[in-house]
Design a protein around this motif. Structure first.
Motif, short mmCIF file in Angstrom:
data_model
loop_
_atom_site.label_atom_id
_atom_site.label_comp_id
_atom_site.label_asym_id
_atom_site.label_seq_id
_atom_site.Cartn_x
_atom_site.Cartn_y
_atom_site.Cartn_z
N LEU A 177 0.77 -1.19 0.00
CA LEU A 177 -0.06 0.01 0.06
C LEU A 177 0.78 1.32 0.15
CD1 LEU A 177 -2.68 -0.94 2.53
CD2 LEU A 177 -2.83 -1.22 0.20
N ASP A 178 2.12 0.91 -0.06
CA ASP A 178 3.14 2.33 0.13
C ASP A 178 4.43 2.18 -0.82
OD1 ASP A 178 4.94 4.11 0.95
OD2 ASP A 178 5.61 3.32 2.83
N GLU A 179 3.92 2.77 -2.02
CA GLU A 179 4.90 2.67 -3.15
C GLU A 179 6.32 2.90 -2.57
OE1 GLU A 179 5.57 3.63 -7.91
OE2 GLU A 179 3.93 5.01 -6.57
N SER A 180 6.54 3.94 -1.78
CA SER A 180 7.79 4.12 -1.35
C SER A 180 8.71 3.03 -0.97
CB SER A 180 7.87 5.49 -0.41
OG SER A 180 7.33 5.01 0.76
N SER A 181 7.82 2.30 -0.01
CA SER A 181 8.65 1.18 0.48
C SER A 181 8.77 -0.07 -0.67
CB SER A 181 7.73 0.37 1.53
OG SER A 181 6.56 -0.50 1.10
N ILE A 182 8.22 0.07 -1.59
CA ILE A 182 8.51 -1.00 -2.72
C ILE A 182 9.61 -0.33 -3.51
CG2 ILE A 182 7.61 -1.87 -4.84
CD1 ILE A 182 4.65 -1.54 -3.83
N ALA A 183 9.65 0.95 -3.75
CA ALA A 183 10.94 1.51 -4.40
C ALA A 183 12.13 1.46 -3.49
CB ALA A 183 10.67 2.94 -4.65
N ASP A 184 12.15 1.66 -2.40
CA ASP A 184 13.38 1.22 -1.44
C ASP A 184 13.88 0.05 -1.37
OD1 ASP A 184 12.98 4.02 -0.68
OD2 ASP A 184 12.24 3.55 1.36
N ALA A 185 13.02 -0.95 -1.31
CA ALA A 185 13.21 -2.40 -1.69
C ALA A 185 13.90 -2.75 -2.71
CB ALA A 185 12.03 -3.42 -1.24
N ALA A 186 13.46 -2.22 -3.89
CA ALA A 186 14.20 -2.33 -5.19
C ALA A 186 15.48 -1.94 -5.29
CB ALA A 186 13.43 -1.73 -6.39
N THR A 187 15.84 -0.50 -4.59
CA THR A 187 16.87 0.07 -4.60
C THR A 187 18.04 -0.82 -3.87
OG1 THR A 187 16.09 2.34 -4.62
CG2 THR A 187 18.25 2.04 -3.70
N THR A 188 17.40 -1.43 -2.69
CA THR A 188 18.60 -2.49 -1.86
C THR A 188 18.69 -3.56 -2.90
OG1 THR A 188 17.46 -1.85 0.03
CG2 THR A 188 18.62 -4.02 0.15
N CYS A 189 17.77 -4.02 -3.37
CA CYS A 189 17.99 -5.30 -4.36
C CYS A 189 18.92 -4.82 -5.60
CB CYS A 189 16.79 -5.87 -5.03
SG CYS A 189 15.88 -6.63 -3.87
N LYS A 190 19.05 -3.61 -6.22
CA LYS A 190 19.86 -3.14 -7.16
C LYS A 190 21.37 -3.12 -6.67
CE LYS A 190 16.84 -0.31 -9.79
NZ LYS A 190 16.41 0.95 -10.21
N GLU A 191 21.47 -3.00 -5.35
CA GLU A 191 23.00 -2.83 -4.89
C GLU A 191 23.32 -4.34 -4.71
OE1 GLU A 191 22.40 -0.71 -1.21
OE2 GLU A 191 22.17 1.15 -2.37
N LYS A 192 22.43 -5.15 -4.04
CA LYS A 192 22.91 -6.72 -3.66
C LYS A 192 22.94 -7.26 -5.03
CE LYS A 192 21.41 -10.11 -0.38
NZ LYS A 192 22.95 -10.12 0.22
N THR A 251 -9.13 -3.50 -1.09
CA THR A 251 -9.20 -4.73 -1.89
C THR A 251 -8.40 -4.52 -3.09
OG1 THR A 251 -11.31 -5.57 -0.90
CG2 THR A 251 -10.43 -6.88 -2.89
N PHE A 252 -8.70 -3.55 -3.95
CA PHE A 252 -8.03 -3.50 -5.11
C PHE A 252 -6.85 -2.85 -4.93
CE2 PHE A 252 -12.32 -3.45 -7.05
CZ PHE A 252 -12.00 -4.06 -8.38
N ARG A 253 -6.44 -1.88 -3.97
CA ARG A 253 -5.14 -1.44 -3.58
C ARG A 253 -4.31 -2.64 -3.15
NH1 ARG A 253 -4.47 3.01 0.45
NH2 ARG A 253 -2.46 2.97 -0.25
N THR A 254 -4.60 -3.60 -2.42
CA THR A 254 -4.07 -4.84 -2.01
C THR A 254 -3.77 -5.99 -3.07
OG1 THR A 254 -4.60 -4.35 0.28
CG2 THR A 254 -3.77 -6.52 -0.32
N ASN A 255 -4.83 -6.44 -3.72
CA ASN A 255 -4.86 -7.42 -4.56
C ASN A 255 -4.43 -7.08 -5.89
OD1 ASN A 255 -6.14 -8.50 -2.39
ND2 ASN A 255 -7.87 -9.15 -3.15
N THR A 256 -4.61 -5.95 -6.48
CA THR A 256 -4.50 -5.64 -7.77
C THR A 256 -3.51 -4.53 -7.92
OG1 THR A 256 -6.80 -6.03 -8.23
CG2 THR A 256 -5.45 -5.17 -9.94
N LEU A 257 -3.58 -3.14 -7.35
CA LEU A 257 -2.53 -2.40 -7.47
C LEU A 257 -1.32 -2.72 -6.98
CD1 LEU A 257 -2.00 0.30 -8.58
CD2 LEU A 257 -2.90 1.59 -6.61
N GLY A 258 -1.37 -3.33 -5.61
CA GLY A 258 0.00 -3.69 -5.18
C GLY A 258 0.82 -4.55 -6.03
#
Length: 266
Positions: free
Chosen positions: A64-79, A114-121
């Motif tokens: 539900l928080d796009e910034s947390s997704i973006a932060d995780a992706a940044t960590t994975c780019k380094e790893k 529901t849509f934010r969790t199941n589809t947009l997430g």
């Protein structure tokens, strides 16, 4: 190119069982996500497994928080730099259910959640993690990606659908927001796979999966209405789903399949 795997979220339910199954049956690094209590989730994921704990990376993600997704992706780019690694297996499985039995029970806030969790997430997860997938020009490391490693022959992104998301099989009605959100997931898988046809060719595909009725918190209030042989333990389902995707061939791309590998019609 060296493979790695992503399971999000992995704190409970099917995602938890999938993360343990990938850790148990493959040798690849695993990134597992949770919204909170990462050390506790890590300990639970590794409990009883005879595996190298360094293979598991826990990251905080709230779909539900796009910034947390973006932060995780940044960590994975380094790893996992794209010059030497590729995301070979991704299970994106957030789920939420409000079982509206009639139109009068539809609540706008619940439906939106529901849509934010199941589809947009899952859509946002694909937005930030699709860059980790192989390109047409990528040379997959055949020594790393073999049937004995418990991995599919090509990179697979799997999003979690449900049979009730099938429009052609909808004969009972009800569950308005959940059905619609899962129909949207099927469209997401197809649309993203069309993108991968161009960007990755036969090196990567996207699919949707139907796990059946699983004994998790999501379905708990409905267990009494399900035949015993059709109510599955999460560990069994995780094993079946991983086996199904490992047997996929390129012609199965862009569709929805159940825990037995059978296609669920749109």
């Amino acid at each position: 190119m060296h493979p790695w795997s992503l399971i999000s979220p992995a704190s409970r339910g099917i995602g938890f069982a999938l993360a343990r199954q990938v850790l148990r049956s493959t040798k690849v690094p695993v990134v597992a996500t949770a919204r909170k209590d990462l050390p506790k989730t890590r300990d639970e994921l590794l409990k009883g497994l005879d595996v190298d704990g360094d293979r598991l990376t826990m990251l905080e993600v709230d779909v539900l928080d796009e910034s947390s997704i973006a932060d995780a992706a940044t960590t994975c780019k380094e790893k996992f730099p794209s010059t030497s690694h590729n995301l070979h297996l991704a299970f994106i499985v957030p789920g939420l259910l409000f079982p509206e039995k009639s139109p009068s029970q539809i609540n706008a806030d619940d439906a939106l959640l529901t849509f934010r969790t199941n589809t947009l997430g899952p859509m946002l997860m694909i937005k930030h993690f699709s860059s980790f997938l192989p390109k047409k020009s990528s040379k997959l490391n055949k020594k790393e990606v073999t049937s004995t490693e418990g991995l599919p022959p090509m990179s697979i992104t799997a999003v979690m659908s449900a049979r009730v998301g099938s429009i052609s099989e909808n004969r009972l009605g009800g569950w308005y927001s959940y059905r619609a959100s899962k129909a949207g997931i099927n469209q997401l898988a197809k649309t993203f796979d069309n993108h991968l046809r161009t960007s990755a060719g036969e090196n990567a595909i996207a699919v949707a999966l139907h796990p059946g009725t699983v004994k998790t918190g999501l379905s708990k209030e409905f267990w009494g209405h399900v035949e015993k042989e059709k109510l599955f333990e999460r560990e069994w389902v995780a094993e079946r789903l991983l086996d199904v995707v490992c047997k996929f061939r390129i012609e199965r791309r862009g569709k929805c399949y159940d825990w037995d590998g059978k296609e669920v019609p749109p």
